[in-house]
Design a protein around this motif. Sequence first.
Motif, mmCIF file in Angstrom:
data_model
loop_
_atom_site.group_PDB
_atom_site.id
_atom_site.type_symbol
_atom_site.label_atom_id
_atom_site.label_comp_id
_atom_site.label_asym_id
_atom_site.label_seq_id
_atom_site.Cartn_x
_atom_site.Cartn_y
_atom_site.Cartn_z
ATOM 1 N N SER A 183 26.960 50.028 -51.949
ATOM 2 C CA SER A 183 26.199 48.806 -52.221
ATOM 3 C C SER A 183 24.764 48.941 -51.727
ATOM 4 N N LYS A 184 24.605 49.523 -50.547
ATOM 5 C CA LYS A 184 23.263 49.715 -49.991
ATOM 6 C C LYS A 184 22.448 50.658 -50.880
ATOM 7 N N LEU A 185 23.068 51.745 -51.336
ATOM 8 C CA LEU A 185 22.357 52.681 -52.213
ATOM 9 C C LEU A 185 21.951 52.017 -53.522
ATOM 10 N N ILE A 186 22.862 51.226 -54.084
ATOM 11 C CA ILE A 186 22.556 50.528 -55.340
ATOM 12 C C ILE A 186 21.387 49.557 -55.110
ATOM 13 N N LYS A 187 21.446 48.808 -54.026
ATOM 14 C CA LYS A 187 20.404 47.828 -53.719
ATOM 15 C C LYS A 187 19.050 48.503 -53.550
ATOM 16 N N GLU A 188 19.031 49.681 -52.924
ATOM 17 C CA GLU A 188 17.777 50.411 -52.724
ATOM 18 C C GLU A 188 17.194 50.908 -54.038
ATOM 19 N N MET A 189 18.047 51.201 -55.015
ATOM 20 C CA MET A 189 17.578 51.765 -56.278
ATOM 21 C C MET A 189 17.130 50.702 -57.280
ATOM 22 N N LEU A 190 17.667 49.503 -57.161
ATOM 23 C CA LEU A 190 17.352 48.443 -58.120
ATOM 24 C C LEU A 190 16.113 47.663 -57.683
ATOM 25 N N PRO A 191 15.385 47.106 -58.646
ATOM 26 C CA PRO A 191 14.292 46.199 -58.281
ATOM 27 C C PRO A 191 14.866 44.995 -57.522
ATOM 28 N N GLN A 192 14.048 44.344 -56.717
ATOM 29 C CA GLN A 192 14.519 43.254 -55.871
ATOM 30 C C GLN A 192 15.056 42.063 -56.663
ATOM 31 N N ASP A 193 14.554 41.852 -57.863
ATOM 32 C CA ASP A 193 14.984 40.694 -58.637
ATOM 33 C C ASP A 193 16.238 40.966 -59.470
ATOM 34 N N VAL A 194 16.806 42.176 -59.376
ATOM 35 C CA VAL A 194 18.010 42.524 -60.139
ATOM 36 C C VAL A 194 19.198 42.577 -59.195
ATOM 37 N N LYS A 195 20.286 41.947 -59.578
ATOM 38 C CA LYS A 195 21.515 41.918 -58.785
ATOM 39 C C LYS A 195 22.560 42.802 -59.473
ATOM 40 N N CYS A 196 23.555 43.197 -58.712
ATOM 41 C CA CYS A 196 24.635 44.036 -59.225
ATOM 42 C C CYS A 196 25.956 43.328 -58.944
ATOM 43 N N SER A 197 26.752 43.140 -59.965
ATOM 44 C CA SER A 197 28.027 42.448 -59.777
ATOM 45 C C SER A 197 29.012 43.353 -59.046
ATOM 46 N N ASN A 198 30.046 42.743 -58.500
ATOM 47 C CA ASN A 198 31.076 43.515 -57.798
ATOM 48 C C ASN A 198 31.784 44.479 -58.736
ATOM 49 N N GLU A 199 32.030 44.049 -59.980
ATOM 50 C CA GLU A 199 32.689 44.935 -60.947
ATOM 51 C C GLU A 199 31.828 46.165 -61.230
ATOM 52 N N THR A 200 30.523 45.945 -61.362
ATOM 53 C CA THR A 200 29.604 47.054 -61.615
ATOM 54 C C THR A 200 29.568 47.992 -60.418
ATOM 55 N N ARG A 201 29.520 47.412 -59.216
ATOM 56 C CA ARG A 201 29.523 48.228 -57.997
ATOM 57 C C ARG A 201 30.797 49.076 -57.927
ATOM 58 N N ASP A 202 31.940 48.472 -58.235
ATOM 59 C CA ASP A 202 33.209 49.205 -58.200
ATOM 60 C C ASP A 202 33.234 50.326 -59.241
ATOM 61 N N LEU A 203 32.646 50.062 -60.421
ATOM 62 C CA LEU A 203 32.579 51.087 -61.461
ATOM 63 C C LEU A 203 31.703 52.256 -61.008
ATOM 64 N N ILE A 204 30.556 51.935 -60.422
ATOM 65 C CA ILE A 204 29.663 52.988 -59.909
ATOM 66 C C ILE A 204 30.370 53.776 -58.810
ATOM 67 N N LEU A 205 31.103 53.078 -57.960
ATOM 68 C CA LEU A 205 31.863 53.724 -56.894
ATOM 69 C C LEU A 205 32.879 54.714 -57.470
ATOM 70 N N GLU A 206 33.602 54.291 -58.488
ATOM 71 C CA GLU A 206 34.580 55.179 -59.134
ATOM 72 C C GLU A 206 33.891 56.376 -59.785
ATOM 73 N N CYS A 207 32.739 56.146 -60.394
ATOM 74 C CA CYS A 207 31.986 57.246 -61.008
ATOM 75 C C CYS A 207 31.531 58.252 -59.951
ATOM 76 N N CYS A 208 31.079 57.742 -58.813
ATOM 77 C CA CYS A 208 30.648 58.628 -57.723
ATOM 78 C C CYS A 208 31.802 59.491 -57.229
ATOM 79 N N VAL A 209 32.944 58.855 -57.042
ATOM 80 C CA VAL A 209 34.124 59.594 -56.577
ATOM 81 C C VAL A 209 34.514 60.648 -57.609
ATOM 82 N N GLU A 210 34.508 60.288 -58.870
ATOM 83 C CA GLU A 210 34.872 61.238 -59.929
ATOM 84 C C GLU A 210 33.873 62.392 -59.991
#
Length: 179
Positions: free
Chosen positions: A19-46
């Motif tokens: 979540s911290k890495l995603i937050k650092e990469m996104l502009p401040q006005d853009v939010k990331c949903s929990n589902e998106t975070r979980d998908l990115i997490l699964e992609c990272c693990v894969e």
Amino acid sequence: MGDKNDKEDNLSLPKATVSKLIKEMLPQDVKCSNETRDLILECCVEFIHLISSEANDICGREQKRTIAAEHVIKALTELGFSDYTQKVSDVYDKHKLEVSTKSKSSKKFENLGKPTEQLIREQQLLFAKARSAFQASPEAQQLQQLQQQQQQQQGGLQAPSVQQQQTDINTTTTSAIQK
């Protein structure tokens, strides 16, 4: 075989870190949903599984038993991620340099914000305070009484010097601290 799948299902990365890495990469006005975070997490693990597996295969082909950084870099290239190999190599070289230039003892006191000489002086003061506190303690007084009794029993042999008494007290202090 079910155990292996269970272990693979439990492998993950810390959600807070991702979540911290995603937050650092996104502009401040853009939010990331929990589902998106979980998908990115699964992609990272894969992705990690893919690189690890390929690096393991390369390691095996070279008849090595330990995966080295060079195997990971080669795996990136073979899997089509050659755009990342230079950056990974640079980070790895920087890491090797940092490890080789710093000893463990220098890292231990690095973030204290005080020079080593000052830390040593403070340590010596603390030892002196502890020694004084012990000398005023009942244990130290008992030790002095025992020493006086031993001297009297020995028939008034030469009295120990102040330095010898201090050494005896320091020895007793060390023994008491170790207990």
